[in-house]
Structures are given as C-alpha cells and as structure tokens.
Design a protein around this motif. Structure first.
Motif, PDB file in Angstrom:
ATOM      1  N   GLU B 255       0.823  -1.221   0.000  1.00  9.47           N
ATOM      2  CA  GLU B 255       0.000   0.000   0.000  1.00  9.47           C
ATOM      3  C   GLU B 255       0.854   1.266   0.000  1.00  9.47           C
ATOM      4  O   GLU B 255       0.311   2.371   0.142  1.00  9.47           O
ATOM      5  CB  GLU B 255      -0.922   0.022   1.232  1.00  9.47           C
ATOM      6  N   ASN B 284      -0.468  -0.231  -7.222  1.00  4.10           N
ATOM      7  CA  ASN B 284      -0.978   1.121  -6.978  1.00  4.10           C
ATOM      8  C   ASN B 284       0.080   2.072  -6.426  1.00  4.10           C
ATOM      9  O   ASN B 284      -0.193   3.248  -6.214  1.00  4.10           O
ATOM     10  CB  ASN B 284      -2.160   1.061  -6.002  1.00  4.10           C
ATOM     11  N   LYS B 286       2.826   4.527  -6.679  1.00  2.00           N
ATOM     12  CA  LYS B 286       3.140   5.428  -7.785  1.00  2.00           C
ATOM     13  C   LYS B 286       4.639   5.662  -7.927  1.00  2.00           C
ATOM     14  O   LYS B 286       5.405   5.380  -6.991  1.00  2.00           O
ATOM     15  CB  LYS B 286       2.410   6.756  -7.591  1.00  2.00           C
ATOM     16  N   ASP B 307       4.209   8.634 -12.813  1.00  5.06           N
ATOM     17  CA  ASP B 307       2.957   9.181 -12.290  1.00  5.06           C
ATOM     18  C   ASP B 307       3.058  10.663 -11.966  1.00  5.06           C
ATOM     19  O   ASP B 307       2.088  11.397 -12.127  1.00  5.06           O
ATOM     20  CB  ASP B 307       2.539   8.395 -11.041  1.00  5.06           C
TER      21      ASP B 307
END
Lengths: 447, 447
Positions: B255, B284, B286, B307
C-alpha cells in the motif's frame, strides 16, 4: 486562496516541506541528534566557465540568526508535522558550527564552500535557505566578475533590478558589488548594505516634457540639471543622438558630467559622440553606455571611447547561468563517512579540508581537497614541493553564534580582486573552457 | 558596510535611484503632476517561445498597497533627493488607475499587459517594482505552462526553491501554481498563498541511518513510514534502486504511496521500477521522477510509467528565459502620444486597448491593439467578420485603491487552463517557433 504578502522577516519557512517531515521522522526514530557534517559544493561549474565566485555567505549568516519559528510559523505547520516536532521547531536554535570559504573566494568543482556541523535535524533544516542564498548570489557574482574583467578597469554600474524578483534584485546588487562593480541603481541595496548607488534618467523623463507642438528635450535636460547639478548624466538617445548631445551641451555647458547612450550600435555611437563632445569643447564629459550589455559586449567595446558601462539583464540572470548548482550533502554521521552511490554524481564521503596551492608569483595551480579520517589535521600535504598552500575555510559560526570577525562586504570585494589576479592567465578568458585549475583529492587516513 | 538584513516589509525602496531623482527634477520643474499613461509590454517573447503567461499581477497590487515611505526610508534618501522631494515621498499614496491583463492571461509581443494612469511622478516611481514582479513571475509561469503541457495531465510538483533567491522561490511557487503545477515544496508559498504543498525525503535522510557496519536503508524507510504513514513517498535511489524498491515494499507493504527516483536514465528506470512494483504486488504504488527535468525531458517521458514529475532548476530559472523582458513605457502625456524614436525598438505612442479575436470554436487567431485618440472607445473593430472579440484589460486599481473583485490565484490558474486550450494547435509546440498568433495594430483616430 488570498493575495497575501509573503512573510519576509523570518527565514524559517523559506524551506522545503521535506526538511520538516524528515525532522519529524528523525525525532520519532530517536535519530534527530546524530552528529552530522553537511557540505555545500558544486559538482561542476556552469558550462564553459573557468571559475566561480562564492557570494552570499554574509546573507547566509544573517538568515541563520533569523532562523526562528514564530508562533504564526508553528501554527502554519500544524497540518504538516506532529506536536513533538512542532515543539522542537518552536525551540529551534542552531547550536552547531559552520566553516566556509570566505565570501569573494574563487571556487572550483568540488570545493567545499560551506561545512555545517551539528545534530542531523538542526543541520538538515538549513539546507534550503543556505542553498537558495549561495546558489543565487554566487551565480550573480560569478557572472559579474567576468564583466569586471572584460571592462578592464572601466567602472560598471549595476542596473538590473527590474529584470529580476524585487528582493533578488537587492541581493544581486550586493553580489555584483563583491564582484567589483562600482555602484548599483538599487536604493534598498544602498540602504541595507552600503553599496554605492548611482542613477541617470529614463526616456520617460524626457518624453514627459512633450508639448502639443512636439518634443522639448532641452526643457527636460534643463530641469534635470536644475535639480541634480551639471555633474549629472543626461540620456541623449530619446529622439536623435546627435541633436541630443548638442542639446545636452547647449543646456549644461562643457562641464556636463556625462551622457548616456542606451540603444543602437554602441561602439559606433560612442566614437561619434566622443568626437562631437570634443568638438563642442566638452572633452571631460563622460560617456555611459547601456542596453543589453553582457561580458562579451563589454569586451567588444574595449577599444571604444566608453567611460562607464551600465549592465542589467545579463547581470541579474547570471549571464546564462542563473543558478550556481551548489548542493548540500550529508558527508558524515557520527564519524562515519557517507555518500550517495551513483555512477554519474561523484560524491566524496567524510568531512573535508580544502587547500589552494600557488606558485611563489601568487599564481594558483591546484585546489586540494583532503579527505579521510585525518583530513582535519593541520599538517602539510605531500607532493607540493615549493608551492605555497593556503587553507580555504575559515570559522563562521561557533556554538550556534556567528563569530565576531566575519569578513565584511568590502573585505569580500577586496579578496576577490586579489583572487582574480591569482588566476592563471587563461583563467580570465571569456570563451568556453575548463576550470582554471584542477581539483585533486588527497586521502589522509590517519587521525 | 555592514551585513544587515534587507528591509522587506515595505516596497518603496525596491526601486532604482533614477526614479527618485527624476521625481525631484519633475517637482522642481513643476511637471510632477502632468497626466501620464505608462504601459507594460514585451517587445518580443523569449527566443522561440509561442506565448507568454502574465503572472505577478496580484503581487503587483500587494506591492502597490505597501508602497509607502517610512520615516526610516525617508532618512535613507536624504543624500539622494532634496527636502521638497522628501516631503512629497513621505506623503506618497498612489492616486491613479491601473488596468491590466488578468493574471493567467496569455500575452504576445506588444500586448499591453498593464496600464498605469496617474501623475508623472506618482506613476513613474512604480516602474521598477512593477517590472521586477511581472518580469520574474511571468518568466516562471511562461516556462511552467510549457512543462504542464508536456506532462499531458500528469501532476508536476515544484521543488526548485534551493536553486533561486529565497524570496524569489516563494513567488516562483505561486507563479508555477498559476501555470498548472499541482503543488510546491515551498512552505512559505503554502502559508502565504495557499498553494498546496508536498514533499518526499532527501538522500541525507537515508544516509543519516548509516551504522559503523554500513548503510541501513530499511531503518530509514521504517522511520519515515512511522512518522508519515504508508501513503508517503520513499526515495529509493540512495544506494541501489532495485534493492531500494525491494526494501521499500518490504517495509511499507504493497500500500506504499509512491517511490521517487532522482537520478539515472529516468525512462529506463521508471519501466524497471514499475515492473518490479507490479511483481511485488504493489500496482498502486506510484512513481515520482525528478532530477534536472525540463519541459523537453518531461515530454520525452510521456510514454513511460511515470505518475508524477518533480521539477526544480529549470522551473525557477524560466527554462532558459529567466526574465520576461517586459518594459514600462510612457506612452501619453496630457493626452499627447509620446514614444522614443528608434529604428529597432517598435514603440507605439498613446494609450491602447487590447482585444483578442477567436473563432467560434474558441481558437484564438489574432491580438488586436487599438491605438489613436479613439482607442478607448468600446465600439467594434472593423474587419473581424464573424470572429468573437474579447477585451483583454480589466480594472485593477481605481482612485489609488485596488478594486474589490480582483481575480484570485485560483481564478488565474483556471483562466490560464482555458487560455492554453484556446491556442492554435501549433501554439503548444515545444520547439522554437513564432508567436502562436500575430499582433495587429489598428489606429482609430476619432474620439
């Protein structure tokens, strides 16, 4: 989202957010007080430059003394760091030591221009404001010194305030003075730092005397002389330069201080105007030229009858190199040398000692950077034969307090003037080239 | 010659000496109150640029409100001007009118981005501080807008404070936000202007966890996550990037908010790191890239799994154009159009009205500058067929007071976003070229 005025009395918030969050993490991890050494240096000079000039050191020390978090500052940081960190910031006083190159010292790739010793948190937090000041001021002084060399003894007036941030302009005038410029147009720099100030007049002044029947340059000149005396500088290129010079002498007489030319082919015009002034019996009236001058344009006018240069844009923008590219790197933690590993960026761990070697004639030949556990020892370095060697860093802060005998702005200016004379002859070249002297790293392992 | 701190609460001394001496001469000659119109414009855009972005207008209005001479200021000027002038300065309040392009408006060669109406002395004295602000802020915003276009929707964080003067850094963050950058690292810009702030961590933080036995990147990452949460950005290139990414996910879990790469071939590394993060089950997480990015480097990374961009040096130095080159010219005195005569510098006397013509689609086609005695009339301009035409100046100051509904910083940002969409397609090109639209002068003689 308001159009408020930036807080400009304290310096503590002139920083990057990550300095504050790193401190927060270091405090929480119990690492905030590890003894650290940070060094400021430039990996390289701007493209093609032969030397750099250290400037801003005095302003760094001023900023350090004002580096305090006010109640308002603390309030503003509540969203960014936790309560323990806020308490630490509220009590912040730098307690460590700073050594550095004298302001006005030449520097070369790798030169440790500033060394900060203290706890990790108290030292890392100074990174942004130290680099902002040194990168800006050194960029200006480095460009300005080339202009001074190009002018070969003729005075240069700094008049670039309008081409840069309004506060940067004040610092630029200060840096330019260190580099040897004669004066600045910036009134705040004169007030704050005692830089000599100067000024002529703008085209708007002459234009403002326009009448429904046309221009009235003589009336403008007469008004200026009435207010400022005959020693003033009249701007003669608002309408027609030849007529402008004639009007200037007609109104002021042959004792007029100077005329300024701000446009056109300055070399050709300077010759024409000089001849005209001499013909009009005003051989002592000087010629000031301005208008997009940089070090190359100044050099190209060396054979022309120019008395004073005015420089603006190129000076305050570092003449193609608006920032000095200095970095602030952690090099030692609790006595352990550290460095980021990278194939491209050469970093040397450990606190350093910097020496400069010169021949008996004074011509410098080498920058010597001593690394290793024995770097701080004051002993001689091998292999220098009969060269004179000088330590480059001086104490600036001890126990968190700025030392008493920090060199003044005048000291810095004088020091640079001597430094420029010490360069090998190719070091003053304006063309692209290598650094004027090489940098050699010497490792001294023993304490 | 002291190392004092520049006065930074007032703005009245952030000026060139000649503004003050011109006022002195104008007062003595009884010409200080002639009704004047001054205009700010750029004769050309920086080399190869297709458009400029007006920024700094809000700061100009703040500076205007603070443009007062304190007792200390007056004392500092006693050597420069006479007693009558000192008295005039002590009472100084701008009483005139200012109109200008909205902050965030595009501009082109000749665009009258600001028009100041007032007595000669009260208006000429504002020249330096107005130009300093507009030239700096517009240079930054103009470069930043190109970066935003190049990023094609990906966020950019401004992190250039350390590469420019410490106060210029605050203004640069503000200008960059107008241009569409997402956030700044500068804490003072966040506090003063409400620009969103952001930050990651420096190599020094990771290095500061070194032990006598070697580095301890995991300890550094753990400390950062402990203090800032798992949504933070970990800097993974202090030692070895692949191991850094592995350490980051090992410590933070999948995470983790983001990793930052600050060196090396960013495109290649971004692909490698993306693949590694995906393999580690962190799709997820970045990727933030930084390190000498400019608009060209940003564009070259468009196809890579990046990103967020972090930009520093190139942004705060205007990416090759550190000043916008705007000038402040007297164009009208008591209703008489005036202009310096010059073969090279095209100046148009008389107050102007600026219009921008667009097709029905919104694409702009032409900047129209109306001159002549009838310029201020609100009527239509001939020869525009079915084009939509918009007046570009808005009221900013009336009777010396800033109007109530000056656009906010957010308004400026939104206005520019719309403006960039209105450019002809070639106007967003990064390559050198001509201004995106032409400027046409229309003379309207009748009142």
């Amino acid at each position: 989202m308001s159009n408020r005025v930036a807080n400009v009395t304290g310096t503590a918030l002139l920083t990057d957010q990550y300095e504050l969050t790193m401190i927060s993490a270091a405090i929480k991890a119990g690492r905030a007080d590890r003894r650290c050494v940070f060094e400021v240096f430039a990996r390289r000079l701007p493209d093609g430059r032969r030397y750099g000039v250290v400037a801003g050191t005095g302003r760094v020390l001023d900023a350090l003394e004002r580096f305090r978090f006010s109640d308002d500052d603390i309030t503003a940081l509540r969203e960014i760091v936790d309560a323990d960190t806020l308490a630490w910031l509220a009590d912040y006083r730098f307690s460590g030591e700073v050594d550095g190159y004298r302001e006005g010292e030449l520097y070369f790739p790798g030169s440790p221009v500033l060394t900060v010793r203290g706890g990790f948190a108290e030292a890392v937090i100074l990174e942004t404001v130290i680099l902002s000041i040194l990168n800006h001021d050194s960029a200006i002084a480095s460009a300005a010194a080339r202009m001074v060399s190009a002018a070969a003894g003729r005075p240069i007036i700094e008049m670039g305030s309008r081409r840069t941030h309004e506060q940067a302009a004040v610092a630029a005038a200060r840096a330019a003075y260190i580099a040897g410029l004669s004066a600045t147009s910036n009134v705040e720099a004169a007030r704050t730092y005692g830089v000599p100030s100067a000024g002529t007049a703008a085209h708007a002044f002459t234009l403002s005397f326009a009448t429904p029947d046309g221009s009235d340059e003589k009336a403008a000149f007469a008004a200026q002389i009435d207010a400022l005396g005959v020693d003033t500088t009249l701007l003669v290129d608002t309408y027609d330069i030849t007529r402008g010079v004639a009007n200037a002498i007609a109104v002021a007489g042959p004792e007029l201080g100077a005329v300024r030319i701000d446009s056109g082919d300055l070399g050709v015009l300077a010759r024409q105007v000089r001849a005209q002034l001499d013909d009009l019996g005003a051989p002592n009236t000087k010629i000031v030229v301005s208008g997009d001058l940089d070090e190359y344009a100044i050099a190209s006018l060396r054979a022309e009858p120019v008395d004073t240069y005015g420089v603006g844009t190129s000076l305050v923008t570092g003449s193609g190199a608006p920032t000095a590219g200095m970095v602030y790197k952690l090099v030692e933690v609790d006595g352990i040398p550290v460095a980021k590993r990278s194939s491209h960026k050469e970093s040397h761990g450990g606190a350093k000692r910097a020496l400069r070697a010169a021949r008996e004639t004074g011509t410098i030949v080498e920058e010597i950077i001593v690394t290793g556990a024995g770097a701080s020892g004051a002993g001689p370095v091998d292999g220098l034969g009969s060269l004179d060697v000088r330590d480059l860093q001086i104490p600036l802060v001890r126990g968190g307090r700025v030392v008493d005998d920090v060199p003044t702005l005048t000291d810095a200016r004088d020091h640079l003037a001597r430094g420029l004379v010490s360069l090998p002859w190719e070091g003053l070249g304006l063309s692209h080239g290598d650094p004027a002297i090489g940098t050699r790293y010497v490792t001294r392992p023993e304490k």
